[in-house]
Write an enzyme that holds these catalytic residues in place. Structure first.
Site, PDB file in Angstrom:
ATOM      1  N   LYS A 268      40.749  12.196 -56.700  1.00 47.43           N
ATOM      2  CA  LYS A 268      41.839  13.165 -56.583  1.00 47.43           C
ATOM      3  C   LYS A 268      42.128  13.793 -57.941  1.00 47.43           C
ATOM      4  O   LYS A 268      42.093  13.116 -58.979  1.00 47.43           O
ATOM      5  CB  LYS A 268      43.090  12.469 -56.027  1.00 47.43           C
ATOM      6  CG  LYS A 268      44.243  13.418 -55.692  1.00 47.43           C
ATOM      7  CD  LYS A 268      45.407  12.647 -55.069  1.00 47.43           C
ATOM      8  CE  LYS A 268      46.574  13.565 -54.740  1.00 47.43           C
ATOM      9  NZ  LYS A 268      47.706  12.841 -54.116  1.00 47.43           N
TER      10      LYS A 268
ATOM     11  N   SER B  35      49.685  14.478 -49.949  1.00 48.95           N
ATOM     12  CA  SER B  35      49.060  15.429 -50.852  1.00 48.95           C
ATOM     13  C   SER B  35      47.578  15.164 -51.107  1.00 48.95           C
ATOM     14  O   SER B  35      46.886  15.995 -51.706  1.00 48.95           O
ATOM     15  CB  SER B  35      49.803  15.407 -52.202  1.00 48.95           C
ATOM     16  OG  SER B  35      49.724  14.125 -52.804  1.00 48.95           O
TER      17      SER B  35
ATOM     18  N   SER C 265      51.207   9.903 -49.306  1.00 60.08           N
ATOM     19  CA  SER C 265      50.152  10.872 -49.603  1.00 60.08           C
ATOM     20  C   SER C 265      48.727  10.345 -49.493  1.00 60.08           C
ATOM     21  O   SER C 265      47.781  11.116 -49.609  1.00 60.08           O
ATOM     22  CB  SER C 265      50.360  11.464 -51.004  1.00 60.08           C
ATOM     23  OG  SER C 265      51.459  12.327 -51.012  1.00 60.08           O
TER      24      SER C 265
END
Length: 480
Positions: A76, A151, A175
């Protein structure tokens, strides 16, 4: 057949025996990204050195004992990577190249994993749909008209689409778990403090945790085993010893005591999700677990509590992005204008919204009414979990109230968007671990079963999740 269908354990054997080369795995990842990422948008950047690194590793593969050796991973884009851009999905950090690796990246590289690239995300991890990326939205591999969750939407979508075997995400209020549920993969939020946050660009420091997203529970356990453990560079890191979580995967849950909160089946939970989760509960009972209904009465305060606390911490953490040290720098004559215009140009609307909310909650006239009261509510929420988990091994329920919604459907309604995390937020506030595993489909879109455990008892969560996965089939590759 994709090589990634073998999973970590079998791939390690194939690589060690010389039947599969590390360079073949990396090439398969790049080929798959080339074929499908135009539809998905999971990656923001690729590691140009990955293939050369893989070819060097081919020469020593037969001597390597670590199960992650030579396996491709996506990271990420709020987890720093030496020599690779780390944008946090924001124009503010468009050209930011860190000088060091995050602890989790360092540990994975020591284990022999190869970073393929950086994964798309909601800007500064603020979002539930991955539509807040400054670069492009991520689309759900099961239906590209729908969101992948956020996210860590890029992290979940990349695994679901077969672009990488596994990925790293971060979880502040759901997330990792919510995108895992939406994309039909396995996602774990570890106990707060189990995995180092050093090198994670902070959103809300008392809530953020890095965790793994994978196809299977076993692969997830391998990944957590590699990244968990104390880190001197993180003051919130717990003093815990490395653990091989794969040892918990016995397939046997006879006598496991499961609690089901009645609040997790209330208003706002879709009937399709309820049906799938009730079927999951029956499956767990058939495997020998005992199930009781319980109450987590203070969960009703979780959403408001979270958005006050997380936004307050974000307003403080994001103050460092001022246009002076790194990132976007606006041209202006006065220093104050450099700050103002840099932040105005560099931050997106959702980030600005949360900074304003946090600044308001922390202001002198409202601190007691909002921030202090939210901290008190957090204590009550944590107490609820402590009480239930004193008598039960795990708590289960849905991961998200609905399957993935369509792109753009909630952009004009922030409150509805925030409510998508209503079932995951309490876990972050309590600091306990939780995993989402695939638990069926509704109208062709995945549903996630959330399994919540005691502090630092990820082993029991994995045990329950693995038994459920074996009984139901687990991950399926969507048709793209």
């Amino acid at each position: 057949m994709s090589l990634f269908e073998h999973g970590v354990k079998n791939l390690h054997t194939l690589v060690k025996d010389g039947e599969v080369k590390v360079s073949e795995l990396v090439q398969e990842s790049f080929d798959r990204i080339d074929r499908v990422d135009g539809k998905i948008g999971a990656f923001l950047s690729l590691n140009e050195d990955a293939f050369e690194q893989a070819k060097r590793m081919d020469e020593i593969a037969k001597h390597e004992a670590n199960p992650l050796f030579g396996l491709p991973i996506g990271v990420k884009d709020n987890i720093v990577t030496k020599g690779m851009t780390t944008t946090c999905g924001s124009k503010f950090l468009e050209n930011f190249v860190p000088a060091h690796d995050a602890t989790v990246v360092e540990r994975l590289h020591e284990a022999g994993a190869i970073t393929i690239g950086k994964l798309n995300m909601d800007e500064f991890a603020m979002g539930s749909s991955n539509e807040n990326s400054a670069y492009k939205p991520v689309r759900n591999p099961w239906n590209t008209k729908h969101v992948p969750g956020g996210s860590s939407g890029g992290s979940a979508a990349a695994v679901a689409a077969g672009e990488v075997l596994f990925s790293l995400g971060s979880d502040t209020g759901g997330s990792i778990r919510q995108p895992a549920a939406y994309c039909g993969v396995v996602g774990l939020k570890p106990t707060y403090g189990l995995v180092s946050r050093y090198g994670l660009v902070a959103f809300a420091s008392s809530l953020d945790q890095i965790g793994p997203l994978t196809r299977t529970v076993e692969d997830n356990a391998y990944l957590l085993s590699a990244i968990a453990g104390h880190c001197d560079m993180d003051s919130t890191s717990a003093n815990v010893n490395p653990t091989d979580y794969t040892q918990a995967l016995t397939g046997d849950i006879k006598g496991l005591k499961i609690a089901v909160p009645k609040e997790y089946f209330g208003e706002g939970i879709s009937e399709g999700v309820k049906e799938n989760i009730r079927a999951a509960i029956k499956k767990l009972e058939s495997l020998g677990a005992t199930v009781d209904e319980v109450s987590l009465p203070n969960s009703k305060y979780a959403l408001a509590t979270y958005y006050l606390l997380a936004s307050s911490e974000a307003s403080s953490n994001l103050a460092r992005f001022d246009g002076i040290r790194y990132g976007v720098r606006a041209e202006a004559d006065a220093l104050e204008d450099v700050f103002k215009y840099s932040r105005a140009q560099g931050f997106g609307d959702e980030v600005k919204r949360r900074i304003m909310l946090g600044t308001y909650a922390l202001s002198s006239g409202y601190y007691d009414a909002y921030y202090k009261k939210a901290q008190q509510a957090r204590t009550l929420i944590k107490h609820d979990f402590d009480q239930v988990l004193a008598n039960y091994d795990v708590i289960i329920g849905p991961t998200a109230p609905t399957p993935a919604f369509e792109l753009g459907a909630q952009n004009d309604d922030p409150v509805t968007m925030y409510a998508n995390d209503i079932l995951t937020i309490p876990i972050n506030l309590a600091g306990v671990p939780a995993i989402s595993v695939p638990a069926g489909l509704v109208d062709g879109l995945p549903v996630g079963l959330q399994i919540i455990g005691k502090h630092f008892d990820e082993a029991t969560i994995y045990r329950a999740a693995h038994a459920f996965e074996l009984a139901t089939g687990g991950f399926a590759l969507p048709k793209l």
